[in-house]
Every structure is written in C-alpha cells, then in structure tokens.
Design a protein around this motif. Structure first.
Motif, short mmCIF file in Angstrom:
data_model
loop_
_atom_site.label_atom_id
_atom_site.label_comp_id
_atom_site.label_asym_id
_atom_site.label_seq_id
_atom_site.Cartn_x
_atom_site.Cartn_y
_atom_site.Cartn_z
N ASN A 151 0.80 -1.27 -0.06
CA ASN A 151 -0.10 -0.01 -0.10
C ASN A 151 0.79 1.15 -0.02
OD1 ASN A 151 -2.22 -1.51 0.16
ND2 ASN A 151 -2.81 -1.24 2.33
N VAL A 152 0.64 2.30 -0.82
CA VAL A 152 1.24 3.61 -0.82
C VAL A 152 -0.10 4.62 0.20
CG1 VAL A 152 1.91 5.40 -1.98
CG2 VAL A 152 2.82 3.30 -2.66
N ASN A 153 0.02 4.67 1.26
CA ASN A 153 -1.05 5.35 1.89
C ASN A 153 -0.79 6.94 1.64
OD1 ASN A 153 -2.22 3.27 3.18
ND2 ASN A 153 -0.48 3.21 4.56
N THR A 154 -1.92 7.74 1.19
CA THR A 154 -1.78 9.08 1.03
C THR A 154 -3.34 9.69 1.06
OG1 THR A 154 -1.21 10.60 -0.77
CG2 THR A 154 -2.49 8.76 -1.44
N THR A 155 -3.24 11.15 1.05
CA THR A 155 -4.46 12.05 1.23
C THR A 155 -5.01 12.51 -0.10
OG1 THR A 155 -5.19 13.56 2.40
CG2 THR A 155 -3.24 13.93 1.84
N VAL A 156 -6.31 12.61 -0.13
CA VAL A 156 -7.05 13.13 -1.07
C VAL A 156 -6.74 14.83 -0.99
CG1 VAL A 156 -9.31 13.49 -2.35
CG2 VAL A 156 -8.41 11.43 -1.38
N THR A 157 -6.24 15.40 -2.15
CA THR A 157 -6.03 16.90 -2.08
C THR A 157 -7.13 17.70 -2.62
OG1 THR A 157 -4.33 16.56 -3.96
CG2 THR A 157 -3.70 16.81 -1.89
N SER A 158 -7.86 16.97 -3.82
CA SER A 158 -9.14 18.01 -4.64
C SER A 158 -10.16 16.94 -4.76
CB SER A 158 -8.40 18.63 -5.62
OG SER A 158 -8.28 17.82 -6.73
N ASP A 205 -18.11 9.94 -1.44
CA ASP A 205 -18.41 11.59 -1.73
C ASP A 205 -17.99 12.28 -0.40
OD1 ASP A 205 -19.91 10.06 0.43
OD2 ASP A 205 -21.77 11.06 -0.33
N SER A 206 -17.01 11.23 0.53
CA SER A 206 -16.26 12.07 1.74
C SER A 206 -14.91 11.38 1.84
CB SER A 206 -17.09 12.23 2.72
OG SER A 206 -17.53 11.05 3.24
N LEU A 207 -13.95 11.35 0.72
CA LEU A 207 -12.93 10.55 1.03
C LEU A 207 -11.85 11.33 1.61
CD1 LEU A 207 -12.47 9.08 -2.59
CD2 LEU A 207 -12.87 7.71 -0.71
N ASP A 208 -11.09 10.69 2.34
CA ASP A 208 -10.11 11.33 3.04
C ASP A 208 -8.62 10.84 2.84
OD1 ASP A 208 -8.69 12.95 4.86
OD2 ASP A 208 -9.64 12.23 6.90
N ALA A 209 -8.39 9.64 3.40
CA ALA A 209 -7.31 8.89 3.31
C ALA A 209 -7.67 7.95 2.16
CB ALA A 209 -6.56 8.41 4.42
N VAL A 210 -6.44 7.61 1.28
CA VAL A 210 -6.72 6.33 0.33
C VAL A 210 -5.22 5.69 0.41
CG1 VAL A 210 -8.51 7.20 -0.96
CG2 VAL A 210 -6.36 7.66 -1.77
#
Lengths: 174, 278
Positions: free
Chosen positions: B117-124, B264-269
């Motif tokens: 996994n490459v954990n990351t955040t949603v920026t837009s 509709d409310s993604l934060d970390a993926v």
C-alpha cells in the motif's frame, strides 16, 4: 492598478483557488456547492475592471486545472470570459451599485455553468445538462450567501480605484 | 481597444492550452509542466485540507451521533454474521491452499498478498457533475502508475487515470466512464459495476436467469483470461447489493449496489502497488 494591488489580487485568487479545490468542492448544501473562486473573481473584476478580471480568470483557471490535473485551459477559457464580462459591467453600468455583486454572481453562476457545459460538449466529453440545471438553483443560493463576506474582504483589500481606471469612452449606437 | 486585445490574447492562449492538453492528456511537455505545477501546489492543498479536517471531523461527529444507536445495533448483528462466516472461510481457505498445491495451480497477482500500500491523502475533490475524479498527494515517485487501483480500508475507490511525479488523478467508481468487472461472492454471478443514481452503483449485465439477493457482497472479478488482464486483482470489496429489480422489457437485472467506500467524502486512500513481476 499598481504592483501592490496586483500582488493582492494574485494572492486573493490563489487562496480562493486552493480553498475551492481542496475544501469547498466537498461542501454540499441542499445539493449545491459554493464556488468561492468564481465569487472572488467577480468581486475582483467588479473592483478592478475588465483587464484584471480577464487576466485573473485566466490564471485562476490555470491553477484549478493544474491542481486537479484536469485539461489545461478548460477552466481558464470560461473564467477569462467571465472575468472580462463582469469587469466591463463594473466599469460601466454596475459602478457604485449596491446590488451589482449579487446580480453579477447570480448571472455569472448560470453563464459559467453553461459555459463549462458547452466546452465539455464541444470536446466530446460527458455534458450532463440535467444535472447542471438541477444543481443551478442551490449553487446560485450558495454563491449568493458567500458573496457578501467575499466582496467585503475584496473591497477592504483593494481600496477604491482612481478615476483614471474607469471607462473614459462611450460608444453611441444608432 | 487594449481590453479587447488582452481578452483575445488570453482566449487564444486558453484555446491553445486546451488543444494541446486535450490531445495529449497524460504525456508530453505540457503534461510535465502541469506535473511540476501540481507538485508546487501540493503543499498548499495538503495544508488547506489539514486546516479543514477538524471542522469536517466535528461535522462528521455530530451527524454520526444522530444515527449512532440504530447503526450500533445493526453493526452488532452484522459482526455476529461476519464472525460465523470468517470461521467457515478460514477452514475453506486452508483446504483450498492444500488443493492448489496438489494441482500445482498457477495464478496471477492476488489481493492483498501481492500488493503493497502507498497511503496518501486526497487533495482535491470532484468539482461538478462533469467528472467524478479526485487528486491524491502521491504520484509516480511512489510507484503509482496509470491504472493503479485505489482503495480505502472499506473498499475499492477507483483507478489512476493521470499521474505526475507527486500527484495522481483518480477516476472514482461513480464516474460515467468507470466500468469494473465484478462478482457476487454469495451467488457466483459476474457483472459490470457502473455508476448509478446519486452515490450508488449498478451491477450491470446480470442475466435475469441468475440469482442475486439484497445484502450480497460484490468484489472485483480480477483477471479471467490472461490475454485480457484486468486492472484490479480478484477480491477487492466493492459494495453490497441494496436492491434487485427487473422488468419484462429489460434484458438484465437491475442490481443496485451501495459502495463500501465513502466515495463522496474521501479522506485517506491507498494505492495498490503490485510486488509481483508479471
């Protein structure tokens, strides 16, 4: 417009663009999403005229397309025309009128939505007219709600213009 | 006059950018420049997202309180069922492993074993009804490529459609162009997951002769034929069946699916990077 004003406009639009793509697109109220960037552009264009509106719209659109990795130029094209048009309104009939920011935001929200729809349609991409029309009422409402504070902030940052910035020529028809 | 010249120059500039970018959306010099721009904007986007997070959490906390009691009872029932199923699955998995060894069964990448996994955040987030796409704060420098699957702890989110060194664009399952080969694990029925009304999905291409029931779990189908490898490995949870309908004139069942991931409310993926060389 002097250099300091230019920097203020750039910072204002930059912050609005970042907030729009990172936060405001997630704020769904009554099916509408407030467009902080569009409202900020309207405020700047009304206060600083057509050239600043067009240039601001172009670079604000470029920021949005870059941040979202979208098709470059798409948002720029629509925002450039919106900024220019509202700027002209501010330079002529909209000058010193209290309702001008609200009227401009309501009209530009409609035109901006249909402008984007048209560009997407011309590019052969998905152009959901039904979804646009359904979301238009709430979008106008949300944009009108943020207009007063955004316009007040923009007016505070960009103090009143000098006389020479206003239009000095009137074209007579007929 | 000056105004019109400025407007004309800007419009022509925007059209030129649009033409170049539209013709070559994922490669080329302009794409590289866009990548550098996206990298420069990323810290500002991450900062804005972090500033907004506490407010979003507070909103989420209070909106969650309203349905907490009924949800708790529902989850307890679900947990009991899942425990029972997990015990049965454990025994079946052991047996399947032994049988695979006996048959010298060869398979492609399996989820989650052959992925990191490459954990990351949603920026837009999606800016309108034109496209359901988000941007994430990780790109090719983290091993992400075009078509890399993106998931949350709950389930599948979508796949990468455009990538720069430090950011990537992800097409969500709710996008009109998204289509995922999927499988109902309870009844072994295969179909295509497509966008439905609002934030729901549709399991399409399911013959009326087949059986699908409300509550069935839908997962990714994975590669069925080696010649046509699928973007996703087998077994990534997608959602559960909400309702099944049919009509006399329709060729297929209308299977409505509720996605596990909160699209509709993604934060970390997390991006799934294959560790197995094909």
């Amino acid at each position: 417009m002097n250099g300091v004003d230019g920097v203020k406009v750039a910072v204002l639009l930059f912050v609005a663009a970042i907030l729009q793509v990172s936060i405001f697109t997630q704020v769904h109220v009554l099916g509408g999403v407030p467009d902080l960037l569009l409202v900020t552009l309207v405020a700047v264009s009304l206060l600083r005229g057509a050239i600043v509106g067009a240039v601001g719209g172009f670079f604000a659109g470029l920021l949005v397309d870059t941040a979202t990795l979208g098709t470059l130029g798409l948002t720029s094209l629509v925002l450039t025309i919106a900024g220019y048009w509202i700027g002209r309104y501010g330079e002529t009939t909209g000058r010193d009128r209290g309702h001008a920011p609200f009227t401009s935001v309501a009209v530009v929200t409609v035109l901006y939505s249909f402008g984007l729809l048209l560009v997407h349609f011309v590019l052969g991409e998905r152009a959901p007219a039904g979804a646009i029309v359904r979301g238009l009422g709430p979008a106008i409402l949300m944009n009108l709600i943020v207009t007063a504070p955004v316009y007040a902030l923009a007016r505070r940052l960009l103090r009143s213009r000098s006389r020479s910035d206003y239009a000095t020529e009137v074209q007579l028809l007929g | 006059m000056v105004r019109r010249i400025v407007l004309a120059v800007l419009v022509v500039g925007a059209l030129a950018l649009l033409t170049i970018s539209f013709r070559s959306p994922t490669s080329g010099a302009l794409h590289d420049v866009q990548g550098y721009g996206a990298t420069a904007l990323r810290p500002f986007q991450v900062a804005a997202e972090r500033v907004a997070r506490p407010f979003r959490d507070v909103y989420g906390y209070f909106s969650g309180l309203a349905s907490a009691k009924s949800e708790n009872a529902k989850l307890r029932t679900e947990l009991r069922d899942v425990r029972r199923t997990a015990n049965a699955n454990l025994a079946a998995a052991q047996r399947a492993g032994e049988l695979e060894k006996l048959l010298r069964f060869e398979q492609g990448t399996s989820y989650p074993k052959d992925y990191r996994n490459v954990n990351t955040t949603v920026t837009s987030y999606p800016s309108g009804p034109f496209a359901q796409e988000v941007t994430i704060a990780a790109g090719s420098s983290s091993g992400i490529r075009v078509n890399t699957p993106i998931v949350t702890a709950d389930g599948l989110v979508g796949h990468v459609t455009n990538v720069t060194p430090d950011t990537a664009q992800v097409m969500l399952l709710t996008d009109a162009d998204s289509s995922v080969a999927a499988r109902d694990v309870s009844h072994g029925v295969a179909g295509l997951i497509r966008h439905g009304q609002g934030s729901t999905l549709i399991l399409d291409r399911v013959s009326k002769a087949l059986q699908v029931k409300a509550g069935d779990i839908i997962v990714t189908q994975g590669t069925v034929d080696r010649r046509y490898p699928d973007l996703y490995p087998y077994g990534i949870p997608i959602g559960s069946v909400l309702s099944v309908g049919t009509s006399d004139i329709a060729s297929y069942l209308t299977v409505q699916v509720t996605p596990f991931a909160q699209l509709d409310s993604l934060d970390a993926v997390a991006a799934l990077i294959s560790t197995k060389h094909r």
